[in-house]
Design a protein around this motif. Structure first.
Motif, short mmCIF file in Angstrom:
data_model
loop_
_atom_site.label_atom_id
_atom_site.label_comp_id
_atom_site.label_asym_id
_atom_site.label_seq_id
_atom_site.Cartn_x
_atom_site.Cartn_y
_atom_site.Cartn_z
N GLY A 486 24.91 13.46 -3.36
CA GLY A 486 26.09 13.90 -2.49
C GLY A 486 25.41 14.34 -1.49
O GLY A 486 26.66 14.46 -0.43
N HIS A 487 24.86 13.77 -0.88
CA HIS A 487 24.22 13.54 0.50
C HIS A 487 25.03 12.60 1.24
O HIS A 487 25.35 12.62 2.21
CB HIS A 487 22.12 13.84 0.57
CG HIS A 487 22.10 13.24 2.15
ND1 HIS A 487 22.12 12.18 2.65
CD2 HIS A 487 21.54 14.16 2.75
CE1 HIS A 487 21.24 12.31 4.23
NE2 HIS A 487 20.98 14.05 4.48
N ALA A 488 24.87 11.17 0.37
CA ALA A 488 26.09 10.26 0.53
C ALA A 488 27.25 10.76 0.89
O ALA A 488 28.03 10.67 2.11
CB ALA A 488 25.07 8.75 -0.29
N HIS A 489 27.81 11.97 -0.02
CA HIS A 489 28.75 11.76 0.17
C HIS A 489 29.14 12.63 1.02
O HIS A 489 30.19 12.28 2.01
CB HIS A 489 29.66 12.12 -0.99
CG HIS A 489 31.26 13.18 -1.47
ND1 HIS A 489 32.22 12.07 -1.27
CD2 HIS A 489 31.22 13.96 -1.28
CE1 HIS A 489 32.80 12.61 -1.61
NE2 HIS A 489 32.51 13.86 -1.89
N LEU A 490 28.47 13.48 1.21
CA LEU A 490 28.99 14.50 2.72
C LEU A 490 28.48 13.60 4.06
O LEU A 490 29.22 13.97 4.60
CB LEU A 490 27.22 15.41 2.68
CG LEU A 490 27.49 16.77 3.55
CD1 LEU A 490 28.97 17.52 2.65
CD2 LEU A 490 26.70 17.88 3.15
N LEU A 491 27.73 12.81 3.90
CA LEU A 491 27.73 11.67 5.54
C LEU A 491 29.55 10.78 5.03
O LEU A 491 29.51 10.80 6.55
CB LEU A 491 26.76 10.49 5.71
CG LEU A 491 25.06 11.44 5.58
CD1 LEU A 491 24.13 10.26 5.73
CD2 LEU A 491 25.12 12.00 7.33
N ASP A 492 29.73 10.40 4.39
CA ASP A 492 31.02 9.90 4.97
C ASP A 492 32.12 11.26 4.52
O ASP A 492 32.54 10.39 5.77
CB ASP A 492 31.12 9.29 3.41
CG ASP A 492 30.56 7.77 2.63
OD1 ASP A 492 29.56 7.75 3.45
OD2 ASP A 492 30.43 7.81 1.19
N VAL A 493 31.77 12.02 4.31
CA VAL A 493 33.16 12.83 4.55
C VAL A 493 33.08 12.88 6.30
O VAL A 493 34.25 13.17 6.96
CB VAL A 493 32.87 14.40 3.70
CG1 VAL A 493 33.93 15.03 4.47
CG2 VAL A 493 33.22 13.66 2.51
N LEU A 494 31.44 13.80 6.43
CA LEU A 494 31.42 13.66 8.08
C LEU A 494 31.91 12.98 8.96
O LEU A 494 32.11 13.15 9.86
CB LEU A 494 30.20 13.93 7.99
CG LEU A 494 29.63 15.42 7.78
CD1 LEU A 494 27.97 16.12 7.71
CD2 LEU A 494 29.97 17.14 8.05
N ASN A 495 31.85 11.31 8.77
CA ASN A 495 31.40 10.34 9.37
C ASN A 495 33.15 10.13 9.54
O ASN A 495 33.48 10.06 10.69
CB ASN A 495 31.05 9.23 8.50
CG ASN A 495 31.18 7.53 9.92
OD1 ASN A 495 30.94 8.14 10.50
ND2 ASN A 495 31.26 6.59 9.25
N ALA A 496 33.77 10.67 8.85
CA ALA A 496 35.03 10.23 8.80
C ALA A 496 36.48 11.01 9.81
O ALA A 496 37.21 11.22 10.00
CB ALA A 496 36.15 9.96 6.94
N TYR A 497 35.86 12.78 9.42
CA TYR A 497 36.09 13.91 9.93
C TYR A 497 35.89 13.42 11.35
O TYR A 497 36.93 13.64 12.59
CB TYR A 497 35.36 14.87 9.78
CG TYR A 497 36.19 16.22 10.45
CD1 TYR A 497 37.91 15.83 10.38
CD2 TYR A 497 35.17 16.93 10.36
CE1 TYR A 497 37.58 17.14 11.06
CE2 TYR A 497 35.56 17.97 11.26
CZ TYR A 497 37.11 18.11 11.40
OH TYR A 497 37.66 19.29 12.34
N ALA A 498 34.70 12.82 11.90
CA ALA A 498 34.53 12.94 13.35
C ALA A 498 35.06 11.90 13.58
O ALA A 498 35.18 11.40 14.95
CB ALA A 498 32.76 12.15 13.07
N GLU A 499 35.41 10.69 12.89
CA GLU A 499 36.43 9.38 13.31
C GLU A 499 37.16 9.82 13.90
O GLU A 499 38.07 9.45 14.74
CB GLU A 499 36.92 8.19 12.43
CG GLU A 499 35.14 7.13 11.84
CD GLU A 499 35.07 6.80 11.19
OE1 GLU A 499 36.19 6.45 10.63
OE2 GLU A 499 34.39 5.44 10.90
N THR A 500 38.28 10.72 13.35
CA THR A 500 39.81 11.33 14.23
C THR A 500 39.22 12.18 15.48
O THR A 500 40.10 12.41 16.12
CB THR A 500 39.53 12.15 13.21
OG1 THR A 500 38.90 13.70 13.42
CG2 THR A 500 40.24 12.27 11.82
#
Length: 505
Positions: A486-500
């Protein structure tokens, strides 16, 4: 022959007298000697006790505050316009009490428990005195459960615990009440019952606070006690004690309660006014010698009870006002020494747009990380140290010069931390939102995001999590934990969001 009405009346009166049992009746009766500014000096009541309720012949009530050999200083709880010198005063043998129980939830009342919202009479379980002894040390438990205020800067840097007393202190109009109201609003989906006590506040300010609470959706689990600036000094004086008694009822029943007292500086001023009018000896800044004691005995009633007594808790957020940021003033220093920490709001930060204007250097929670949610503590990591170093480096870089790469990276990260700690009023964050925001900051996901875009990123985090990480949000909400997947998935979601939001090379 017609009946004589006068004869009938005399016959009825005679029958009434014949059936009456006449016996002597004792009454404690005194006389008003002086009256003015909400205080009456009374003679003739030698057996009256401290804080005993007194009734005036005109229907007004008050309580005995000063017991001198010759006179009693009585603080009125109603208006003084109908009380005159020479009026009769009667002792009751009882102290001031207020209604308590679930019937008060969702209601706006005065310090005597009388309704102010036009919704009819209060249905109370029972009545309890406003003055009660604080729980003994042996009856208390450790403060280990967190209170999520929904304010990122508080929950991450100065966490609060159930049973703690945390002072909110700052100059006039720096967001003290807003911070406290946000903490109440954050309990909309928790098991905490909230009590908001307004002492000496303007009616417009109280109305704004009540409106904010009503729109938050949890007003049916709140009690609002109002003693406005136009209320009698006696009502303003008893207001925090009345609110504390109402909150204690739920604590003693094994539930959890949060009380906000807004504010104790005005309460101290009212205490000084009453003391001077009753001719008590003035001390420092004309306050009487017991001004520390009245607040100490009040705030000591906030506690986490032991499991043997139900395990209930009462958390207190008293508010105090400073002048020109002077924390060494008499009343603020008293309250700082009584409470378990303070959240200091700085006027300069407020006017710079840093809201909440929390001074990270002067604020402290003396319970600290023991109550912070473990997941949030892990996500925040060294946030407080990083932020403190950034503030110090920022001062030095104002003198000019080109910092090296390491210092530049610290300044970049610190600027993002400061932006992440900003928060609009009345928008409390969930624990999952705070954890995600701290993960993004500490993982460096915002380093490539322009400082001006961090606010938009922060505001959009809750919606993005609900869309793409709903399972992780539910896990954090239910258990305050998150596994590695879950921690890894949350980081992936945040990373993709920050890239926008990142600046493209």
């Amino acid at each position: 022959m017609p009946r004589d009405p006068e004869t009938d009346w005399l016959s009825a009166a005679q029958q009434t007298l014949d059936t009456m049992t006449l016996s002597p009746r004792a009454a404690h009766r005194g006389r008003v000697e002086e009256i003015g500014d909400g205080v009456a000096m009374i003679s003739g009541l030698r057996d009256v006790g401290l804080d005993e309720v007194l009734h005036f012949s005109g229907g007004q009530t008050g309580f005995a505050r000063v017991l001198d050999p010759d006179q009693i200083g009585c603080v009125l709880l109603d208006g003084t316009t109908q009380v005159e010198a020479g009026d009769a005063v009667y002792g009751t043998g009882t102290v001031v009490d207020v209604p308590v129980g679930a019937g008060l939830l969702g209601r706006i009342v005065d310090p005597l428990g009388r309704p102010l919202d036009g919704k009819g009479a209060i249905t109370a379980d029972t009545r309890m005195p406003i003055e009660r002894a604080a729980p003994a040390i042996i009856d208390r438990d450790l403060v280990t459960e967190p209170v999520q205020t929904g304010v990122v800067v508080v929950d991450t840097l100065f966490p609060l615990g159930r049973g703690q007393r945390e002072l909110i202190v700052g100059d006039h109009s720096t967001g003290k009440t807003t911070l406290a109201i946000d903490a109440i609003m954050a309990q909309a989906h928790s098991d905490m019952i909230c009590v908001y006590v307004a002492i000496g506040q303007k009616s417009s300010s109280v109305r704004r606070a009540i409106t904010a609470l009503q729109t938050a959706g949890n007003f049916d689990r709140c009690i609002v006690v109002v003693a406005s600036a136009a209320s009698a000094p006696g009502l303003q004086w008893i207001a925090p004690y009345a609110g504390m008694t109402m909150a204690e009822h739920f604590r003693d029943a094994g539930q959890h309660a949060l009380i906000v007292i807004d504010d104790l500086s005005k309460h101290a001023a009212t205490h000084r006014e009453i003391a001077l009018l009753t001719r008590q000896s003035p001390g420092r800044e004309a306050y009487p010698g017991d001004v520390f004691y009245i607040h100490a005995r009040l705030l000591e009633r906030a506690a986490k009870l032991s499991a043997a007594l139900g395990g209930g808790s009462l958390t207190a957020l008293p508010i105090a006002e400073t002048v020109a940021g002077n924390l060494s003033d008499y009343i603020p220093t008293n309250l700082i020494s009584i409470t378990d920490g303070q959240i200091v709001l700085d006027a300069a930060l407020f006017h710079q747009g840093q809201k909440p204007a929390v001074d990270a250097g002067l604020s402290v929670s003396r319970v600290g990380g023991k109550t912070q949610a473990k997941l949030l503590r892990t996500a925040a990591g060294t946030l407080r140290l990083d932020y403190a170093q950034f503030l110090e480096l920022e001062v030095f870089t104002r003198f000019g010069g080109m910092p090296d790469g390491r210092v530049r990276s610290q300044l970049t990260r610190g600027a993002r931390i400061r932006e992440a700690l900003r928060q609009d009023q009345h928008t409390p964050f969930r624990l999952a939102d705070e954890v995600a925001l701290m993960m993004a900051v500490q993982a460096g996901l915002l380093d490539a995001v322009p400082t001006s875009a961090v606010a938009a990123f922060r505001a959009g985090v809750p919606a993005r999590l609900d869309q793409q990480a709903a399972a992780q949000v539910q896990t954090i909400t239910d258990t305050s934990t998150l596994d590695d997947t879950g921690h890894a998935h949350l980081l992936d979601v945040l990373n993709a969001y920050a890239e926008t939001f990142a600046v493209q090379p």
